[in-house]
Design a protein around this motif. Structure first.
Motif, PDB file in Angstrom:
ATOM      1  N   GLY A  30       0.796  -1.217   0.000  1.00 27.17           N
ATOM      2  CA  GLY A  30       0.000   0.000   0.000  1.00 27.17           C
ATOM      3  C   GLY A  30       0.829   1.268   0.000  1.00 27.17           C
ATOM      4  N   GLY A  31       2.154   1.135   0.113  1.00 27.10           N
ATOM      5  CA  GLY A  31       3.027   2.308   0.089  1.00 27.10           C
ATOM      6  C   GLY A  31       3.167   2.879  -1.315  1.00 27.10           C
ATOM      7  N   SER A  32       3.548   4.160  -1.387  1.00 27.37           N
ATOM      8  CA  SER A  32       3.580   4.841  -2.684  1.00 27.37           C
ATOM      9  C   SER A  32       4.911   5.534  -2.957  1.00 27.37           C
ATOM     10  CB  SER A  32       2.460   5.885  -2.772  1.00 27.37           C
ATOM     11  OG  SER A  32       1.185   5.270  -2.760  1.00 27.37           O
ATOM     12  N   LEU A  33       5.331   5.471  -4.209  1.00 27.45           N
ATOM     13  CA  LEU A  33       6.453   6.231  -4.752  1.00 27.45           C
ATOM     14  C   LEU A  33       5.889   7.452  -5.453  1.00 27.45           C
ATOM     15  CD1 LEU A  33       9.372   6.668  -6.005  1.00 27.45           C
ATOM     16  CD2 LEU A  33       8.589   5.153  -7.856  1.00 27.45           C
ATOM     17  N   LEU A  34       6.491   8.624  -5.207  1.00 23.71           N
ATOM     18  CA  LEU A  34       6.073   9.847  -5.905  1.00 23.71           C
ATOM     19  C   LEU A  34       7.287  10.492  -6.544  1.00 23.71           C
ATOM     20  CD1 LEU A  34       4.443   9.790  -2.881  1.00 23.71           C
ATOM     21  CD2 LEU A  34       3.141  11.544  -4.125  1.00 23.71           C
ATOM     22  N   VAL A  35       7.199  10.734  -7.859  1.00 21.60           N
ATOM     23  CA  VAL A  35       8.288  11.384  -8.585  1.00 21.60           C
ATOM     24  C   VAL A  35       7.733  12.543  -9.398  1.00 21.60           C
ATOM     25  CG1 VAL A  35       9.791   9.362  -8.723  1.00 21.60           C
ATOM     26  CG2 VAL A  35       8.086   9.738 -10.502  1.00 21.60           C
ATOM     27  N   GLU A  36       8.491  13.620  -9.444  1.00 18.69           N
ATOM     28  CA  GLU A  36       8.112  14.762 -10.270  1.00 18.69           C
ATOM     29  C   GLU A  36       8.691  14.567 -11.660  1.00 18.69           C
ATOM     30  OE1 GLU A  36       7.989  19.042  -8.726  1.00 18.69           O
ATOM     31  OE2 GLU A  36       9.804  19.048  -9.953  1.00 18.69           O
ATOM     32  N   THR A  37       7.941  15.006 -12.671  1.00 20.33           N
ATOM     33  CA  THR A  37       8.426  14.918 -14.038  1.00 20.33           C
ATOM     34  C   THR A  37       7.841  16.093 -14.817  1.00 20.33           C
ATOM     35  OG1 THR A  37       8.674  13.426 -15.942  1.00 20.33           O
ATOM     36  CG2 THR A  37       6.532  13.444 -14.837  1.00 20.33           C
ATOM     37  N   SER A  38       8.112  16.144 -16.103  1.00 19.98           N
ATOM     38  CA  SER A  38       7.531  17.203 -16.923  1.00 19.98           C
ATOM     39  C   SER A  38       6.294  16.680 -17.643  1.00 19.98           C
ATOM     40  CB  SER A  38       8.548  17.697 -17.961  1.00 19.98           C
ATOM     41  OG  SER A  38       8.775  16.699 -18.944  1.00 19.98           O
ATOM     42  N   ALA A  40       2.810  21.668 -12.345  1.00 19.63           N
ATOM     43  CA  ALA A  40       3.524  20.535 -11.777  1.00 19.63           C
ATOM     44  C   ALA A  40       2.888  19.231 -12.223  1.00 19.63           C
ATOM     45  CB  ALA A  40       3.519  20.618 -10.252  1.00 19.63           C
ATOM     46  N   THR A  41       3.742  18.236 -12.496  1.00 20.08           N
ATOM     47  CA  THR A  41       3.292  16.907 -12.892  1.00 20.08           C
ATOM     48  C   THR A  41       3.984  15.878 -12.011  1.00 20.08           C
ATOM     49  OG1 THR A  41       3.011  17.622 -15.192  1.00 20.08           O
ATOM     50  CG2 THR A  41       3.145  15.247 -14.788  1.00 20.08           C
ATOM     51  N   VAL A  42       3.203  15.019 -11.389  1.00 17.62           N
ATOM     52  CA  VAL A  42       3.734  14.006 -10.474  1.00 17.62           C
ATOM     53  C   VAL A  42       3.208  12.640 -10.891  1.00 17.62           C
ATOM     54  CG1 VAL A  42       3.700  13.152  -8.087  1.00 17.62           C
ATOM     55  CG2 VAL A  42       3.986  15.600  -8.541  1.00 17.62           C
TER      56      VAL A  42
END
Length: 262
Positions: A217-225, A253-255
């Motif tokens: 249930g854990g999440s990875l969050l990364v910013e991108t274009s 912003a895009t995540v």
């Protein structure tokens, strides 16, 4: 470097800043005035700013999520658009969250997220020694900051326990780095900007290991274009994480969020 003799008035500051290409000259003038201990100090701050040093490096801090984050020379300056990533992370975090902030830079993301949660176990890491020193000041007693490449310096005991994995990885394609404003290109570390050929090389390295570190249930969050979003989402989803893209038009912003199935 252009020299300015004190005393300097607000009007003089604005004129000098505007001539140097500072778009928000009035706002910057007020910040420089508030930061200067004396007229000579004000002149020194102005000289550094008009020479091209980022305002945050001149002041020694950046505002991020309502916090004053220390930013030393040579350390990546947290962008306001990245506040959106922190907002998304806060919405996903459980009551007692284990948080990891990779490519942490100044430690702004981890500090901001930890400050918004009731109870948190925070770990952060960066490969740049200057960034690690800065992050340790910002994170303080809220968590632990490690020096090393991505997951390498993290305690093995974190595997399978991370509820929120923040990864503000560099995502500028190599050929585009030279097109960035001089403030970033000259004064911020290239390792914090250059994301490889298509801008997603570092993100791929994070995604390749993320599922092993995330709790169910854990999440990875990364910013991108915006232009990289579809490919980034596909990459995150290819490892078995449930991937989605969230966008803030206000912050431009895009995540990409990837969640490990329960």
């Amino acid at each position: 470097m252009q020299e300015f003799a004190p005393p300097l008035t607000f009007s003089t500051l604005v004129t000098a800043l505007r001539s140097a290409g500072c778009v928000f000259a009035e706002d910057e003038a007020e910040l420089l005035l508030s930061a200067a201990a004396d007229p000579a100090g004000l002149a020194s701050l102005l000289e550094r700013r008009v020479s091209g040093l980022p305002l945050e490096h001149v002041l020694g801090w950046a505002e991020f999520c309502g916090l004053r984050i220390a930013v030393d020379p040579g350390v990546f300056v947290p962008r306001r658009r990245t506040e959106f990533l922190v907002q998304q992370a806060a919405a996903l975090a459980p009551g007692r969250a284990v948080v990891v902030d990779l490519c942490c830079g100044s430690g702004a993301l981890g500090r901001a997220l930890a400050s918004s949660l009731r109870e948190v176990e925070l770990h952060a890491a960066d490969v740049e020694p200057a960034a690690v020193r800065c992050a340790r000041r910002n994170v303080g007693g809220l968590g632990t900051v490690y020096e090393g490449d991505l997951f390498e310096p993290l305690p093995p005991s974190l595997r399978g326990r991370v509820d929120v994995l923040l990864a503000n990885v560099p995502y500028v394609p190599t050929d585009d780095v030279e097109l960035l404003p001089a403030e970033a290109r000259v004064h911020e570390p290239r390792v914090a900007l250059d994301g490889g050929g298509d801008g997603l090389d570092v993100m791929r390295r994070v995604v390749a290991e993320a599922a092993d570190w995330l709790a169910p249930g854990g999440s990875l969050l990364v910013e991108t274009s915006e232009r990289q979003a579809a490919r980034a989402r596909e990459t995150v989803g290819s490892t078995g994480l449930a991937a989605r893209v969230v966008v803030s038009e206000e912050l431009y912003a895009t995540v990409v969020v990837g969640t490990r199935p329960r």
